[in-house]
Design a protein around this motif. Structure first.
Motif, PDB file in Angstrom:
ATOM      1  N   TRP A   1       0.795  -1.230   0.000  1.00  0.00           N
ATOM      2  CA  TRP A   1       0.000   0.000   0.000  1.00  0.00           C
ATOM      3  C   TRP A   1       0.825   1.277   0.000  1.00  0.00           C
ATOM      4  O   TRP A   1       0.262   2.370   0.013  1.00  0.00           O
ATOM      5  N   ILE A   2       2.140   1.186  -0.047  1.00  0.00           N
ATOM      6  CA  ILE A   2       2.951   2.418  -0.042  1.00  0.00           C
ATOM      7  C   ILE A   2       2.555   3.297  -1.216  1.00  0.00           C
ATOM      8  O   ILE A   2       2.309   4.490  -1.061  1.00  0.00           O
ATOM      9  N   SER A   3       2.476   2.705  -2.398  1.00  0.00           N
ATOM     10  CA  SER A   3       2.256   3.536  -3.596  1.00  0.00           C
ATOM     11  C   SER A   3       0.846   4.115  -3.608  1.00  0.00           C
ATOM     12  O   SER A   3       0.555   5.009  -4.383  1.00  0.00           O
ATOM     13  N   ARG A   4      -0.053   3.574  -2.779  1.00  0.00           N
ATOM     14  CA  ARG A   4      -1.430   4.089  -2.749  1.00  0.00           C
ATOM     15  C   ARG A   4      -1.758   4.779  -1.424  1.00  0.00           C
ATOM     16  O   ARG A   4      -2.930   5.078  -1.163  1.00  0.00           O
ATOM     17  N   ALA A   5      -0.762   5.026  -0.595  1.00  0.00           N
ATOM     18  CA  ALA A   5      -1.014   5.709   0.685  1.00  0.00           C
ATOM     19  C   ALA A   5      -1.679   7.052   0.389  1.00  0.00           C
ATOM     20  O   ALA A   5      -1.217   7.791  -0.479  1.00  0.00           O
ATOM     21  N   PRO A   6      -2.782   7.376   1.067  1.00  0.00           N
ATOM     22  CA  PRO A   6      -3.649   8.463   0.603  1.00  0.00           C
ATOM     23  C   PRO A   6      -3.280   9.887   1.034  1.00  0.00           C
ATOM     24  O   PRO A   6      -3.970  10.827   0.664  1.00  0.00           O
TER      25      PRO A   6
ATOM     26  N   LYS B   1       1.760   8.409   4.058  1.00  0.00           N
ATOM     27  CA  LYS B   1       2.843   7.776   3.307  1.00  0.00           C
ATOM     28  C   LYS B   1       4.150   7.810   4.099  1.00  0.00           C
ATOM     29  O   LYS B   1       4.893   6.828   4.146  1.00  0.00           O
TER      30      LYS B   1
ATOM     31  N   TRP C   1      -7.019  -0.092   2.383  1.00  0.00           N
ATOM     32  CA  TRP C   1      -6.148   0.789   3.172  1.00  0.00           C
ATOM     33  C   TRP C   1      -6.287   0.525   4.672  1.00  0.00           C
ATOM     34  O   TRP C   1      -5.309   0.632   5.428  1.00  0.00           O
TER      35      TRP C   1
ATOM     36  N   LYS D   1      -9.481   6.876  12.562  1.00  0.00           N
ATOM     37  CA  LYS D   1      -9.810   7.849  11.523  1.00  0.00           C
ATOM     38  C   LYS D   1     -10.830   7.286  10.550  1.00  0.00           C
ATOM     39  O   LYS D   1     -11.739   7.991  10.117  1.00  0.00           O
ATOM     40  N   MET D   2     -10.649   6.031  10.182  1.00  0.00           N
ATOM     41  CA  MET D   2     -11.579   5.411   9.226  1.00  0.00           C
ATOM     42  C   MET D   2     -12.972   5.333   9.849  1.00  0.00           C
ATOM     43  O   MET D   2     -13.970   5.551   9.174  1.00  0.00           O
TER      44      MET D   2
ATOM     45  N   GLN E   1     -15.365   4.246   4.379  1.00  0.00           N
ATOM     46  CA  GLN E   1     -14.193   4.053   5.246  1.00  0.00           C
ATOM     47  C   GLN E   1     -14.529   3.106   6.404  1.00  0.00           C
ATOM     48  O   GLN E   1     -13.733   2.252   6.772  1.00  0.00           O
TER      49      GLN E   1
ATOM     50  N   ARG F   1     -16.813   0.803   6.402  1.00  0.00           N
ATOM     51  CA  ARG F   1     -16.945  -0.553   5.844  1.00  0.00           C
ATOM     52  C   ARG F   1     -15.551  -1.182   5.672  1.00  0.00           C
ATOM     53  O   ARG F   1     -15.325  -2.341   6.028  1.00  0.00           O
ATOM     54  N   MET F   2     -14.617  -0.396   5.174  1.00  0.00           N
ATOM     55  CA  MET F   2     -13.250  -0.915   4.975  1.00  0.00           C
ATOM     56  C   MET F   2     -12.631  -1.327   6.313  1.00  0.00           C
ATOM     57  O   MET F   2     -11.970  -2.358   6.413  1.00  0.00           O
TER      58      MET F   2
ATOM     59  N   HIS G   1       8.466   8.804  -4.633  1.00  0.00           N
ATOM     60  CA  HIS G   1       7.530   7.724  -4.964  1.00  0.00           C
ATOM     61  C   HIS G   1       8.249   6.584  -5.682  1.00  0.00           C
ATOM     62  O   HIS G   1       8.058   5.408  -5.359  1.00  0.00           O
TER      63      HIS G   1
ATOM     64  N   SER H   1      10.119   4.701  -3.210  1.00  0.00           N
ATOM     65  CA  SER H   1       9.292   3.928  -2.282  1.00  0.00           C
ATOM     66  C   SER H   1       8.809   2.636  -2.936  1.00  0.00           C
ATOM     67  O   SER H   1       8.525   1.658  -2.260  1.00  0.00           O
TER      68      SER H   1
ATOM     69  N   ILE I   1      10.154  13.004   0.671  1.00  0.00           N
ATOM     70  CA  ILE I   1       8.753  13.339   0.936  1.00  0.00           C
ATOM     71  C   ILE I   1       8.706  14.378   2.063  1.00  0.00           C
ATOM     72  O   ILE I   1       7.858  15.274   2.072  1.00  0.00           O
TER      73      ILE I   1
ATOM     74  N   TYR J   1      -2.044  15.302  -4.204  1.00  0.00           N
ATOM     75  CA  TYR J   1      -2.895  14.157  -4.559  1.00  0.00           C
ATOM     76  C   TYR J   1      -4.032  14.440  -5.526  1.00  0.00           C
ATOM     77  O   TYR J   1      -4.676  13.515  -5.990  1.00  0.00           O
TER      78      TYR J   1
ATOM     79  N   GLU K   1      -1.930   5.275  -9.313  1.00  0.00           N
ATOM     80  CA  GLU K   1      -1.721   4.622  -8.006  1.00  0.00           C
ATOM     81  C   GLU K   1      -1.725   5.639  -6.879  1.00  0.00           C
ATOM     82  O   GLU K   1      -2.389   5.462  -5.868  1.00  0.00           O
ATOM     83  N   ILE K   2      -0.971   6.722  -7.064  1.00  0.00           N
ATOM     84  CA  ILE K   2      -0.869   7.733  -6.005  1.00  0.00           C
ATOM     85  C   ILE K   2      -2.262   8.261  -5.661  1.00  0.00           C
ATOM     86  O   ILE K   2      -2.607   8.417  -4.496  1.00  0.00           O
TER      87      ILE K   2
ATOM     88  N   LEU L   1      -6.933   6.324  -3.958  1.00  0.00           N
ATOM     89  CA  LEU L   1      -7.914   6.482  -2.881  1.00  0.00           C
ATOM     90  C   LEU L   1      -8.596   7.847  -2.913  1.00  0.00           C
ATOM     91  O   LEU L   1      -9.800   7.951  -2.690  1.00  0.00           O
TER      92      LEU L   1
ATOM     93  N   TRP M   1      -8.190  11.096   5.283  1.00  0.00           N
ATOM     94  CA  TRP M   1      -7.372   9.916   5.647  1.00  0.00           C
ATOM     95  C   TRP M   1      -6.437  10.242   6.775  1.00  0.00           C
ATOM     96  O   TRP M   1      -5.728  11.150   6.754  1.00  0.00           O
TER      97      TRP M   1
END
Lengths: 318, 249
Positions: free
Chosen positions: A60-65, A70, A123, A176-177, A184, A186-187, B20, B23, B46, B71, B236-237, B240, B249
């Protein structure tokens, strides 16, 4: 021969006296072969777990929100790798090299915590891993700070400090979720549903089914039994879940009294041990993926390690 | 967009996008120590990007946060150099990309530490400590590649040949950059280029590596025209934030 036997008996007596007196066993001290073997297995398994554990979170690093999320995730994964380093170093004091440990891992002769064979699918899993998986790990590791082998004990002291930060950041994500949108929430519930049982399994089989427990407790490698540690974790975690509105996926959960500190104690369903053994024996959702990843990265890095070594040798000649 | 906001974004995007890429290398390092070192640089970068995004958001006065800038922009509003977005291949490639960027960052931030803009001055001074270490690490690896095995030398030369065409953009000033030159907010990139070039020559000499003969240079990133790789990276970034735009988040 007789003299050697007498000598060994004498050394064993000294070793046991140290254990009884809570004096740490150090790498150069004499130790029974089974004690050394137990440590080699346990510490290397622990080291591999830290390193393989980087993978599900890394997913999940590349998708950290957010920038903050991140940064925290990167720092946490880096900590896990650092723990792997301390532990490999502690394990190397037993006379086996890191290369050898890695080879055993790749050959399937060494294991890592089975929990990392489960996938990180949304996430909130990053929250659940920190809160539940690291939470379970800390419960075990806090007791291991008093383990009888010096290098392992000292590694644990450092590791525990960082793990408690990991657990808090995981819980913060879940919190937080649960404060967030319906999606969130639900996740978050989905994540606890999937991670709760694997986290409980991390403590290992019931003490009655754990063949190695008795020696490990006698030598004070292990300071508390699997079941006792699991109960501690459950008692601590259920109120945390309730506080933020999450439900533990076990309909049989009920309070059965209070402990000496006035904290609730819970009854719960038994763990699905068939699933536990199946994953331990290689049939989890990600066993193959995790190991193949490690093998691939190691093989792809072979030329780099060779380059560094060759350069070092050449520089010495100059 | 105001020149200063654009200029801030160029700085933050370079750091964010390279971070990125680094990472993505987590759990893929050639050995554990290097795996952690790569993540460490990703974290430093970062950490460099975050305050610059926050400050750019403030300057922009549109009620956005730093996170929104990182983002929620579309691809053509990211202004990082093409070099930073080049996808990871082998360790020599990753390290060569890093080396080119580290040399640039080192001399760039050294000059930016004299900027008339107090915020940039502070960011540059703080980053220099980290960037100095980054440069030490990547130049040592370049020398190690060149002086290690035939394979490592070949891989490093291949990476140099492939990445060289993205280095010119580092020194090609954007309009925003030029507009801020007179007030001494931005840095003279030609002066940075000279020092960059000298450092590259020095390390290449020690590493027995050659500068490519083909000096063709690709531009685009600074004006928002990116490579095909950029869209996938942003997918990807921004996954979400795109899928759940209301969520915090």
């Amino acid at each position: 021969m007789k003299e050697t036997l007498e000598n060994t008996a004498e050394l064993l007596k000294e070793f046991e006296a140290k254990i009884d007196a809570e004096i740490k066993i150090e790498p150069r001290d004499w130790m029974p072969e089974d004690y050394r073997k137990h440590l080699i297995r346990q510490i290397s398994q622990h080291a591999h777990s830290e390193v393989i554990g980087m993978q599900p979170e890394g997913n999940w690093i590349s998708r950290a929100p957010s920038l903050r999320a991140k940064k925290i995730l990167l720092a946490k994964i880096q900590d896990e790798g650092g723990h792997g380093l301390y532990l490999y170093s502690a394990a190397e004091t037993l006379g086996v090299s890191r290369d050898q440990y890695i080879q055993w891992l790749h050959e399937g002769k060494a294991k890592y915590a089975s929990v990392f064979n489960y996938p990180a699918l949304n996430w909130a899993d990053i929250g659940a891993i920190g809160w539940l998986v690291d939470g379970a790990a800390i419960t075990n590791q806090v007791s291991l700070q008093r383990t009888s082998y010096g290098p392992y004990s000292r590694a644990m002291v450092r590791i525990c400090k960082e793990e408690s930060f990991h657990q808090r950041q995981g819980y913060e994500i879940m919190w937080k979720m649960m404060q967030g949108t319906e999606d969130q929430q639900r996740m978050a519930q989905d994540a606890i549903d999937r991670w709760w049982w694997p986290a409980l399994m991390m403590f290992g089989p019931h003490d009655s089914d754990s063949p190695r427990t008795s020696n490990a407790v006698k030598w004070k490698i292990k300071r508390e039994t699997n079941d006792r540690l699991r109960e501690k974790f459950i008692n601590k975690t259920i109120p945390q879940a309730e506080l933020i509105g999450l439900k533990v996926p076990d309909s049989a959960i009920k309070i059965i009294g209070q402990d000496a500190m006035g904290e609730n104690m819970y009854e719960h369903s038994d763990i699905n041990w068939d699933e536990f053994w199946s994953v331990v024996n290689g049939n989890g959702p990600c066993n193959e993926q995790r190991l193949n990843h490690h093998i691939r990265a190691h093989e792809e890095g072979a030329w780099v390690r060779e380059c560094a070594l060759t350069y070092y040798e050449k520089s010495k000649e100059k | 967009m105001e020149a200063k906001v654009k200029y801030y974004l160029e700085i933050a995007d370079n750091a964010f996008i390279l971070s990125h890429r680094l990472s993505e290398c987590s759990s893929n390092g050639p050995f554990l120590e290097e795996d952690l070192a790569g993540t460490n640089v990703a974290l430093d970068l970062i950490g460099l990007a975050e305050p610059v995004y926050n400050e750019a958001a403030k300057l922009n006065k549109k009620g956005e946060s730093g996170d929104d800038l990182a983002y929620r922009r579309s691809e053509n509003n990211y202004f990082n150099c093409l070099l930073t977005e080049q996808p990871n291949s082998d360790f020599a490639f990753i390290m060569t990309r890093q080396f080119f960027m580290d040399v640039f960052n080192y001399y760039y931030f050294m000059d930016l530490a004299n900027s008339s803009d107090k915020f940039l001055k502070a960011v540059a001074s703080k980053s220099l400590k980290e960037v100095t270490y980054h440069l030490k690490r990547s130049s040592e690896w370049m020398i190690r590649f060149g002086g290690g095995t035939d394979v490592s030398k070949e891989k490093a030369q291949k990476a140099v040949d492939s990445l060289w065409k993205y280095t010119g953009e580092l020194f090609t000033a954007s309009e925003a950059d030029l507009a801020l030159r007179e007030s001494n907010v931005s840095v003279d990139l030609e002066a940075v280029r000279d020092k960059w070039d000298q450092k590259i020559s020095e390390i290449f000499y020690l590493a027995h590596l050659k500068k490519p003969e083909n000096d063709y240079q690709m531009l685009g990133g600074k004006s928002g025209v990116h490579s095909e790789y950029m869209g996938f990276m942003l997918a990807e970034i921004q996954f979400l934030t795109n899928k759940y735009p209301e969520a915090i988040w």
